[in-house]
Enzyme design. Structure first.
Site, PDB file in Angstrom:
ATOM      1  N   HIS A 100       0.869  -1.177   0.000  1.00 31.30           N
ATOM      2  CA  HIS A 100       0.000   0.000   0.000  1.00 31.30           C
ATOM      3  C   HIS A 100       0.911   1.233   0.000  1.00 31.30           C
ATOM      4  O   HIS A 100       2.015   1.182   0.562  1.00 31.30           O
ATOM      5  CB  HIS A 100      -0.832   0.136   1.279  1.00 31.30           C
ATOM      6  CG  HIS A 100      -1.715  -1.010   1.663  1.00 31.30           C
ATOM      7  ND1 HIS A 100      -1.254  -2.118   2.325  1.00 31.30           N
ATOM      8  CD2 HIS A 100      -3.063  -1.187   1.525  1.00 31.30           C
ATOM      9  CE1 HIS A 100      -2.275  -2.933   2.574  1.00 31.30           C
ATOM     10  NE2 HIS A 100      -3.379  -2.406   2.100  1.00 31.30           N
ATOM     11  N   ASP A 103       2.364   1.987   3.364  1.00 24.49           N
ATOM     12  CA  ASP A 103       3.402   1.093   3.905  1.00 24.49           C
ATOM     13  C   ASP A 103       4.800   1.607   3.606  1.00 24.49           C
ATOM     14  O   ASP A 103       5.747   1.268   4.315  1.00 24.49           O
ATOM     15  CB  ASP A 103       3.327  -0.307   3.261  1.00 24.49           C
ATOM     16  CG  ASP A 103       1.966  -0.938   3.359  1.00 24.49           C
ATOM     17  OD1 ASP A 103       1.252  -0.636   4.327  1.00 24.49           O
ATOM     18  OD2 ASP A 103       1.634  -1.738   2.462  1.00 24.49           O
TER      19      ASP A 103
END
Ligand code: XUL
Ligand code: CO
Length: 436
Positions: A100, A103
């Protein structure tokens, strides 16, 4: 500073007699099963979030893990985290990873600053990927952690959140496209409700359908050739999520004319939360023509939470890969470990060992499934069970033009009197256990 996984050697195949916890006993990447290698069948991916972002917290306690890149709130720490992440990918020899936006980069003060950082990290990844690193199985946007999403992402009552999501998904799709990601995933963690008392369900579904249509339009506009995947989940974090399970997602896609544009990423733990088995969800996706990819992480059967554990059941893995192979195997999809350690498993070597075990269980399941299909161990009895339907008279009942009246008249004229036949469930369970 030394690397986090320093001293851990790349994992190799040692054969089923090995008792080395840091070796594969079943996953032999180059071994062929049929016309594909195990590596090409399984298409393993490691997720960024649980391994390199999650700090070990649970609802009753905070961080248990100590990692040198925590809290990764600067670009320098984000890059250190990427260095260690790519070390782990190399040690495991996985062909793919997933992430993501949230992240991999610290969030900026503005949307533009966040996207600039994401692109800088994508450049950093691109260099590592070009130097023998894994490829990108899928990219995605985290539209659930920040408090701005607490009342939904595209389903939010505030139109500015919808707009914020449009910008976020555009940036994440651009990066996924640039890194040649093979899929783009949408998991609607906040696309649901906590209480119907404050929720206009019809309006929220309309917003979500409109948003997904625009995502698909954008994909075609930029010439992205990967698959768009929805990841069903019934609840958690919200009480009820609109992408409840595969069948619900199919109905939603049909309603908004997207059933030929969007497929599903099916996660075992989400299937369990929905009260299904993993194989049910996979067989449903196959039957409806929307099978895409899998997140291979199980749930604890007692907790009722999404515990995201590494797979460890040979028979569950066998039944899952049976359905994957029956669906024709993966095309753009793969086996992503959306799995995390237990919070007492503190060490870097725990991260590696967890994946080694998970990859081995999947390889074992794949081998069993492949053999069952090659021997027609289940398909043979299944064909016999439906053999009556292969006759022209039976087919005619399903053909265009057949009517209830006509079939009823014929049944009465022939005096049909069907005799029950054994379903043989126990015999078939014994067959599966022979292969596992
Ligand atoms: C949450 C979950 C997500 C998706 C990606 O349960 O599975 O991590 O896989 O957003
Ligand atoms: Co998942």
């Amino acid at each position: 500073m030394g690397r986090y996984f320093e001293g851990i050697e790349p994992i190799t195949f040692a054969g089923s007699d090995s008792n080395d916890p840091m070796a594969f006993r079943h996953y032999d990447p180059s071994q062929k099963l049929g016309d594909k290698t195990m590596s090409d069948h399984l298409r393993f991916a490691v997720c960024y979030w649980h391994n390199f972002v999650w700090e070990g917290n649970d609802p009753f306690g905070g961080q248990t893990f100590e990692r040198p890149w925590f809290p990764a709130d600067t670009m320098a720490l984000a890059k250190q985290k990427a260095d260690d992440a790519f070390d782990m990918f190399r040690i495991l020899g996985v062909p793919y990873f997933c992430f993501h936006d949230h992240d991999v980069r610290p969030e900026g003060d503005t949307l533009k600053e966040s996207h600039k950082r994401l692109n800088e990290m994508a450049d950093y990844f691109a260099e590592k990927m070009a130097n023998g690193g894994p490829k990108l199985l899928w990219g995605t946007a985290n539209m659930f952690s920040n408090r701005r999403y607490m009342s939904g992402a595209s389903t939010n009552p505030d139109p500015d959140v919808f707009a914020y999501c449009a910008s976020t998904v555009r940036a994440c799709m651009d990066v996924t496209h640039r890194l040649e990601g093979e899929n783009y995933v949408l998991w609607g963690g906040r696309e649901g409700y906590e209480t119907l008392l404050n929720t206009n369900l019809g309006r929220e579904l309309q917003q979500m359908g409109r948003f997904l249509n625009m995502v698909v339009e954008y994909k075609h506009k930029i010439g992205y050739k990967g698959a768009i995947l929805i990841e069903p989940k019934p609840q958690e974090p919200t009480k009820h999520q609109y992408d409840f399970d595969v069948a619900t997602v199919y109905g939603f896609l049909k309603r908004f004319g997207l059933e030929n544009e969007v497929q599903v990423n099916v996660e075992q733990g989400h299937a369990i939360l929905a009260g299904h088995s993993f194989e049910h969800e996979l067989a449903t996706a196959h039957a409806l023509g929307i099978f895409g990819s899998i997140d291979m992480n199980r749930n604890d059967y007692q907790s009722g939470w999404d515990t995201d554990q590494f797979p460890n059941s040979p028979s569950e893995a066998a039944l899952a890969y049976y359905e994957v192979l029956m669906a024709g195997g993966f095309t753009t999809g793969g086996t992503n470990f959306d799995a995390k350690l237990r919070r007492q498993s503190l060490d870097g070597s725990d991260l590696i060992a967890a994946h080694v075990g998970g990859m081995d269980i999947c390889a074992r399941g794949l081998k069993s499934a492949h053999a069952m299909i090659a021997d027609r161990a289940l398909e043979g009895p299944r064909d016999l069970r439906y053999a009556g339907w292969e006759t022209p008279a039976a087919q005619a009942m399903l053909a265009e033009g057949a009517t209830l009246d006509g079939i009823a008249d014929d049944a009465e004229a022939r005096g049909v009197n069907p005799q029950p036949v054994s379903g043989q469930q126990e015999k078939l369970e014994n067959v599966v256990n022979r292969y596992v």
